[in-house]
Design a protein around this motif. Structure first.
Motif, mmCIF file in Angstrom:
data_model
loop_
_atom_site.group_PDB
_atom_site.id
_atom_site.type_symbol
_atom_site.label_atom_id
_atom_site.label_comp_id
_atom_site.label_asym_id
_atom_site.label_seq_id
_atom_site.Cartn_x
_atom_site.Cartn_y
_atom_site.Cartn_z
ATOM 1 N N ARG A 289 0.974 -1.305 0.008
ATOM 2 C CA ARG A 289 -0.003 0.076 -0.094
ATOM 3 C C ARG A 289 0.899 1.111 -0.064
ATOM 4 N NH1 ARG A 289 -4.998 0.438 4.203
ATOM 5 N NH2 ARG A 289 -5.726 -1.068 2.468
ATOM 6 N N GLN A 290 0.609 2.051 -0.861
ATOM 7 C CA GLN A 290 1.192 3.570 -0.826
ATOM 8 C C GLN A 290 0.074 4.481 -0.554
ATOM 9 O OE1 GLN A 290 0.503 6.245 -3.550
ATOM 10 N NE2 GLN A 290 1.905 7.453 -2.307
ATOM 11 N N PHE A 547 9.379 3.685 -3.987
ATOM 12 C CA PHE A 547 8.464 2.817 -2.870
ATOM 13 C C PHE A 547 9.188 1.743 -2.091
ATOM 14 C CE2 PHE A 547 5.368 -0.628 -2.111
ATOM 15 C CZ PHE A 547 4.387 0.272 -1.287
ATOM 16 N N LEU A 548 9.006 1.903 -0.810
ATOM 17 C CA LEU A 548 9.496 0.890 0.178
ATOM 18 C C LEU A 548 10.933 0.687 0.039
ATOM 19 C CD1 LEU A 548 6.922 -1.913 0.623
ATOM 20 C CD2 LEU A 548 7.637 -0.084 2.293
ATOM 21 N N LYS A 549 11.501 1.827 -0.260
ATOM 22 C CA LYS A 549 13.051 1.898 -0.495
ATOM 23 C C LYS A 549 13.908 1.342 0.946
ATOM 24 C CE LYS A 549 17.206 4.957 -1.504
ATOM 25 N NZ LYS A 549 17.348 6.508 -2.051
ATOM 26 N N ALA A 550 13.291 1.917 1.940
ATOM 27 C CA ALA A 550 14.228 1.631 3.355
ATOM 28 C C ALA A 550 13.835 0.114 3.724
ATOM 29 C CB ALA A 550 13.464 2.594 4.456
ATOM 30 N N ALA A 551 12.910 -0.787 3.063
ATOM 31 C CA ALA A 551 12.714 -2.139 3.510
ATOM 32 C C ALA A 551 13.385 -2.950 2.905
ATOM 33 C CB ALA A 551 10.981 -2.164 3.212
ATOM 34 N N GLU A 552 14.544 -3.537 3.725
ATOM 35 C CA GLU A 552 15.360 -4.443 2.958
ATOM 36 C C GLU A 552 14.423 -5.649 2.939
ATOM 37 O OE1 GLU A 552 19.413 -6.933 4.548
ATOM 38 O OE2 GLU A 552 18.477 -5.491 5.988
ATOM 39 N N GLY A 553 14.544 -6.182 1.584
ATOM 40 C CA GLY A 553 14.241 -7.461 1.201
ATOM 41 C C GLY A 553 12.626 -7.232 0.325
ATOM 42 N N ASN A 554 12.404 -5.966 0.154
ATOM 43 C CA ASN A 554 11.371 -5.706 -0.452
ATOM 44 C C ASN A 554 11.605 -5.815 -1.936
ATOM 45 O OD1 ASN A 554 8.517 -4.720 -1.215
ATOM 46 N ND2 ASN A 554 9.688 -2.686 -1.975
ATOM 47 N N THR A 555 10.527 -6.483 -2.737
ATOM 48 C CA THR A 555 10.896 -6.622 -4.001
ATOM 49 C C THR A 555 9.804 -6.086 -5.119
ATOM 50 O OG1 THR A 555 9.588 -8.686 -4.053
ATOM 51 C CG2 THR A 555 12.013 -8.995 -3.870
#
Length: 963
Positions: A289-290, A547-555
């Motif tokens: 979600r954005q 988007f979700l740049k800071a979330a390690e693992g996000n694809t």
């Protein structure tokens, strides 16, 4: 399982550094306090008395003095002037007080937990009166009130009989300015601009906002009519709180690892799991979600204080807040996380580590708007007919109305794209009519955000692939919470060992009602019409960069999005079709709670041998009467164009009225021993109670359907029916003991330690009751789960430590340094069971079936809470850094009867600076969440990632003028 590995290492380093610095500061201060100590008979030399202390140092000095002078065990934050509390919101201010910590929403402090206990165990008052909440619980949304218009915050850790009621954890008291306590006229205005770097990543937004605050305080001599004081305060706040998140659903299932390659996983029952059947925990869906948001708030506080004589006083005060925010949400949904699961790998805690799955994908565009209006206030008359007797009468009103409207437009994948071209996943081995896309899921050790990879042949940014099974849904909810109360108190002063005696009574009526209204359109027009709308309503560029740049693992970083206004207009003929004419539903709540309370309290002062002692003792008796009205209705089965079903009420309703009453006695004893002029020993023994949240007392029902389309019976389609409240829930009771040692060497210094113990009588446990429902003309027996009080005994013990000191013994200019450090440790064995997977009671036999996942502790319980402040004041410059840390905790959903949710450890670091340009003009700078901490939650066991929430830091700069 924790945060990403590099973030966790960084967090540990920050905590170690800050805790080490705090410990060293405490040791150094302890050694230096004695040499910095003022003579007992006078707090400071005469010439120092003439120095005007202001800013952060003045706030800490006032807070130390308040703590010292109170009879109960109290921690406080106070200031003599409007706008001097060192925080942007009341919630941020409270979390600097010993033992208090916050739950964050939208990146800011909201509800408060005390001593490792959740918000529902605390009692909140505004100028001594209960305040309402739009969430449906008994806590206060402190983010609703601007700190600039609050002057005093007190937290009563121990109870005394004359408090409204208290709470198991404590009482949080907010206070506004009494205008006659100020000498002379005060006119103040402040303007702050704010910037969110994250908001700058939103397309079309610069991440900018502002807040303007103005206040006026004055006194008037009315001659023979005495003195009149007036205070007025207003704030306007506009800004944005953008968010990005990836989250699983709020319902999780225990699934068998037996492969169902083209079907929904097989649910494992409690009996099977207890017999040794393996299982893993999986959500029903998962969404990225954005959120882009606009936030506006208006707040007004006013007070009139009239003293026609020394024996009579009238106080009237009012508080108003109106906050509205609008969120534009863009979601990508994996709507069938339990379908077609293969190659499943899970660990010993039943947490999914990897699998392959099949699911329809959905692009959902929605707009959510929330308006929350608070109105409160009251009138108080204080009269002293004779020298020793004081009579006080108070009448109050508090009301919160929260209205939320969400328009949700969903488009789903299909075997063909919108141009009638067959998709790759509509062929073998997936099936010629399949709308489900293959994907893989992986959650490596040490990471929080799952690595989800959609089959690369499916282009998430291709609008043509999202067009089928259009569903336009409008949801509206409204919560109305109102309290009308009156109290009368009489206090007579004797002047001997029994210094004073107080008696009083209070009557209050709380009403809470809500409705959830849904209007849904499931549409399946000709493909040519879908094609026209798809091309007309698509948003060409993703609304956010990185988007979700800071979330390690996000694809997943972007997907095809659409304009919800356009979709509603083209599919339904109206941008907003409005709510249904009849908003009645079986899930609605209508609760009335009447409270009758009376107390007697004695205050004593004397000597125990040669040891001075003072304090109070008393008892409060509380009678609570609850009336809860629920609705019941037959349900009709409606088949949607995509083959799924939904249930709708028939429109014929019957009332169900459930009543319950309890009477509780709450004795209390507080004692203060003056060991030395600057050393106090406090002791408190008391009984406390915390009532269930109003929303937890509803008599309605919530019906949840299974996802999918292939059902052979209505029983198969119904996932579960839960009570959305339990009117017969009784207050949680506890016996409590506190022992505190406090040292006050001088006005800038405090060193205190408190040990406390709480013995709970009763907990909460799910109970299953079979109920009959007429669904589609059939009589269906469905087990309904609700929560009831258990006979469990549990306890919590803890330790609080506070140290505050100004390093005045250092050479100039370092003598402007100061600090305050507070730490709370709590240990609890309370148990809260998962509503679906935990222990459950058979309502007929009383037998308990053990659960298949571990229970949580009490809601809001954190073992460790740390707040560390460092400040530096020299001449016109004042700088303060505030660090807050809270260890992980269980957080229930508002309304109760839901599955377990855990919030990961979180920490924040805020910075504030003030530069006085001249006597009446100052510049201010503030930064919050400098560490850029996200919020992470697990469900329904620790380590099972449920939601990653990112807000980013925010910065404020402004100027204040005071005349």
């Amino acid at each position: 399982m924790g945060k990403p590995a590099n973030a966790e290492r960084s967090a540990r380093a920050r905590r170690a550094w800050l805790m080490g610095s705090a410990a060293l500061s405490l040791l150094a201060a302890t050694q230096a306090m004695a040499q910095d100590q003022a003579p007992p008979a006078e707090a400071a030399p005469a010439d120092e008395e003439e120095i005007v202390i202001s800013g952060i140092r003045e706030t800490i000095q006032t807070s130390i003095a308040t703590k010292r002078n109170e009879t109960a065990i109290v921690d406080a934050l106070s200031s003599d002037d409007i706008g001097d509390l060192p925080a942007l919101s009341v919630g941020q201010a409270i979390q600097t007080i010993t033992g208090a910590t916050t739950h964050r929403e939208k990146g800011d402090a909201s509800e408060i937990a005390l001593r490792g206990l959740g918000p529902f165990l605390s009692n909140s008052t505004f100028n001594g009166r209960e305040a309402t909440n739009g969430s449906g619980d008994r806590s206060v949304n402190y983010n609703q009130f601007p700190s600039e218009l609050i002057n005093e915050i007190k937290i009563y850790k121990s109870q005394q009989a004359d408090l409204i009621e208290g709470g198991v954890a404590g009482t949080i008291e907010l206070g506004t300015l009494r205008p006659l306590s100020v000498n002379g006229r005060r006119i103040q205005a402040e303007l702050k601009g704010n910037f969110s770097p994250y908001g700058d990543r939103i397309v079309g937004s610069g991440g900018l906002g502002y807040r303007v605050t103005a206040s006026y305080v004055d006194q008037f001599d009315l001659g023979g009519l005495g003195r009149l004081g007036i205070s007025l305060g207003y704030q306007r706040n506009e800004g944005s709180n953008p968010e990005e998140t990836v989250a699983g659903s709020s319902t999780w299932t225990a699934c068998s690892p037996t492969v169902v390659a083209n079907g929904t996983c097989t649910e494992v029952t409690r009996a099977q799991a207890l017999a040794g059947a393996p299982f893993y925990l999986v959500p029903n869906s998962m969404a990225w979600r954005q959120i882009s948001e606009d936030d506006k708030r208006d707040a007004f506080f006013g007070a009139i204080q009239w003293q026609p004589s020394d024996r009579f006083e009238l106080n009237i005060d009012v508080q108003y807040s109106d906050r509205t925010f609008v969120e534009n949400r863009r979601d990508l949904n994996i709507s069938e996380m339990r379908f077609g699961l293969t190659n499943v790998v899970f660990d010993e805690n039943h947490v999914l580590r990897s699998f392959n799955g099949l699911s329809a994908l959905e692009s959902t565009a929605s707009e959510l708007s929330r308006s929350e209006e608070y109105l409160g206030g009251g009138a108080q008359i204080k009269w002293q007919p004779i020298d020793r007797l004081t009579l006080t009468a108070d009448a109050s009103f508090s009301r919160t109305i929260r209205t939320e409207i969400e328009r949700n437009a969903r488009l789903r994948t299909d075997p063909f794209d919108v141009n009638n071209t067959r998709n790759f996943f509509a062929t073998a081995p997936f099936g010629t009519s399949s709308m489900r896309v293959p994907y893989s899921f992986s959650l490596p050790e040490g990471e929080f955000v799952p690595r989800v990879t959609i089959d690369p042949r499916f282009n998430l940014n291709n609008h043509n692939l999202f067009w089928d099974d259009a569903r336009m849904r409008r949801d509206e909810s409204r919560r109305h919470n109102e309290i009308i109360a009156g109290r009368f108190d009489a206090r007579y002063e004797f002047g001997g060992f029994l210094d004073a005696l107080s008696v009083g009574g209070r009557i209050s009526e709380l009403t809470f009602n809500d409705y959830d209204d849904r209007k849904e359109f499931n549409l399946n027009p000709a493909m040519t019409e879908d094609r026209r709308i798809n091309n007309l309503c698509r948003v060409r560029a993703f609304p956010q960069t990185n988007f979700l740049k800071a979330a390690e693992g996000n694809t997943i970083t972007s997907w095809a999005t659409f304009d919800p206004d356009c979709l509603f207009r083209e599919y339904t003929g109206s941008v907003d079709p409005g709510r249904n004419a009849d908003t009645r539903a079986v899930a609605n709540r209508d609760v009335t709670e009447r409270v009758y309370a009376g107390y007697i309290m004695g205050e004593y002062r004397g000597d125990l041998g040669s040891l001075p002692v003072r304090g109070n003792f008393g008892v409060r008796v509380v009678r609570t009467e609850v009336t809860s009205v629920g609705l019941r209705s037959d349900l009709d089965v409606v088949t949607n164009p995509d083959g799924s079903i939904r249930l709708v009420e028939s429109g014929d309703f019957t009332n169900v009225v459930i009543e319950n009453a309890t009477t509780r006695a709450l004795p209390s004893l507080n004692a203060i021993f003056d060991l030395k002029d600057d050393l106090l020993l406090r002791a408190a023994v008391y009984r406390a109670m915390s009532r269930p949240a109003p929303s937890s007392l509803g008599a309605g029902r919530s019906i949840v359907l299974e996802s999918g389309t292939s059902f052979t019976s209505i029983e198969d389609a119904i996932r579960n029916i839960t009570a959305n409240g339990s009117p017969r829930l009784e207050p949680l009771m506890s016996w409590n003991g506190d022992l505190a040692l406090e040292w006050y060497p001088n006005r800038d210094t405090l060193l205190s330690g408190t040990v406390y113990y709480k013995q709970f009588s009763g907990g909460f446990i799910p109970v299953v009751i079979d109920e009959q429902f007429t669904i589609g003309g059939q009589q269906i027996t469905v087990p309904v789960t609700q929560t009831q009080n258990s006979d469990d005994k549990s306890r919590i013990w803890g330790l609080e430590v506070t140290a505050a000191h100004r390093l005045s013994w250092l050479p100039k200019p370092l003598d402007g340094l100061g600090f305050k450090v507070s730490y709370n440790y709590a240990d609890s064995d309370f148990k809260t069971h998962d509503i679906r997977l935990g222990d459950v009671v058979d309502a007929v036999t009383g037998d308990i079936t053990p659960g298949i996942i571990p229970p949580a502790n009490i809601s809001g319980y954190s073992k460790h809470v740390l707040s560390a402040q460092a400040y530096y004041e020299i001449g016109p410059l004042s700088v303060q850094g505030i660090y807050n840390y809270r260890s992980n905790y269980y957080q229930d959903f508002v309304g109760g009867n839901t599955q377990l949710r855990y919030v990961e450890d979180n920490e924040t670091f805020d910075l504030r600076a003030t530069l006085n340009l001249m006597k009446n003009v100052s510049l201010r700078f503030e930064a919050i969440n400098i560490f850029d901490e996200p919020k992470a939650t697990y469900m329904p066991v620790q380590g099972s990632s449920r939601q990653y929430h990112y807000y980013g830091p925010r910065y404020f700069i402004g100027a204040r003028v005071r005349l």
